[in-house]
Design a protein around this motif. Structure first.
Motif: not given
Length: 297
Positions: A196-197, A205-207, A222-226, A231-234
């Motif tokens: 997560f971004s 993200a911090q957790y 490798v990828k950040t998502i909102n 996430g499922f897509f990547y």
């Protein structure tokens, strides 16, 4: 000016007897006499004529009866209006929750709670972790069901731990972990991750970052998502592994979801509310929910 002096004046004006008025007001006669004298001193005029036989109102006293009675009626009405508004406000409760994290049991609980407490009006707001957290910090919610509460942000909040939800790894097709039924955090060491971004989802993200630090591991993002759908897509594109709580695993569709068995790889679910919030409705909600969750509601 003490408003009670006006009320004492009205009582005396109605019975025109210091002894009787004092008894009605639960005062001694000398105290009542002094209060009336102080009122006359404040107004700069005599309100009563008094001799050995009777007490009577002066012309200015008669006028004061009209003015003071109107003023007291207006004041009583104002108090009543404010009290009514305060009672209505204290019976309203805004509750935030993380959609799928608590939807199953919170729906059942609130339905039961509203039947038992019809005078309490609940507004339920479902959102993601970061938005619910923001609402709590901005005092826009009375209480919330939320996960992994950042202790440094919630020092002014009461936190009631409810349960722990295990983390799961969503694995791309053809990955070496495909086919595993359970894994540990060590199995995903150095694996490419979809995370997560920090800009749009700072608490989530911090957790995840602190979780990896707890296991002495670094995140290889490798990828950040909102949002979770991204996430499922990547994952479906084979870019990396995506971590989710078990209660969201059904959203992964036909993707491979494997539970992480480490005892510390969990997301705690908490009920939080601001310290000092003295709404009776909140106290009732927390008390009833505790009974509900313990199976005694």
């Amino acid at each position: 000016m003490d408003i009670n002096r006006l009320r004492e004046f009205i009582v005396l004006s109605e019975c025109l007897n210091y002894s009787k008025a004092a008894n009605m007001l639960y005062l001694t006669q000398p105290v009542l006499s002094r209060h009336i004298h102080d009122l006359e001193e404040t107004l700069g005029t005599k309100l009563f004529e008094r001799d050995t036989h009777k007490v009577s109102l002066t012309p200015m006293g008669e006028r004061a009866v009209i003015e003071f009675r109107a003023a007291l009626e207006a004041l009583d009405k104002a108090f009543s209006t404010i009290q009514s508004a305060s009672d209505q406000e204290s019976s309203c409760l805004s509750v935030g929750f993380l959609g799928y994290a608590v939807k199953g049991f919170i729906t059942n609980f609130i339905e039961s709670f509203e039947r038992m407490h019809p005078s309490i009006n609940i507004t339920a707001i479902a959102s993601d972790l970061d938005e619910v957290t923001g609402y709590m910090l901005e005092d826009k919610l009375d209480l919330a069901f939320t996960t992994h509460v950042p202790s440094e942000l919630f020092a002014d909040f009461e936190v009631r731990h409810i349960s722990d939800d295990p983390l799961c790894a969503v694995i791309p097709a053809g990955h070496r972990l495909t086919g595993e039924t359970v894994i540990s955090m060590s199995n995903i060491r150095n694996e490419p991750l979809i995370s997560f971004s920090e800009t749009n989802n700072p608490y989530t993200a911090q957790y995840h970052k602190s979780l990896f630090e707890k296991f002495g591991m670094q995140m290889h993002t490798v990828k950040t998502i909102n949002n979770i759908d991204s996430g499922f897509f990547y994952v479906s594109m084979g870019h990396g592994i995506f971590l989710i709580p078990r209660h969201l695993s059904f959203l992964a569709g036909d993707l491979n979801v494997v539970e992480i068995t480490d005892p510390e790889a969990v997301i705690p679910l908490n009920l939080i509310w601001k310290k000092g919030n003295d709404k009776q409705a909140l106290t009732t909600f927390v008390k009833d929910f505790t009974k509900f969750y313990n199976g005694s509601y």
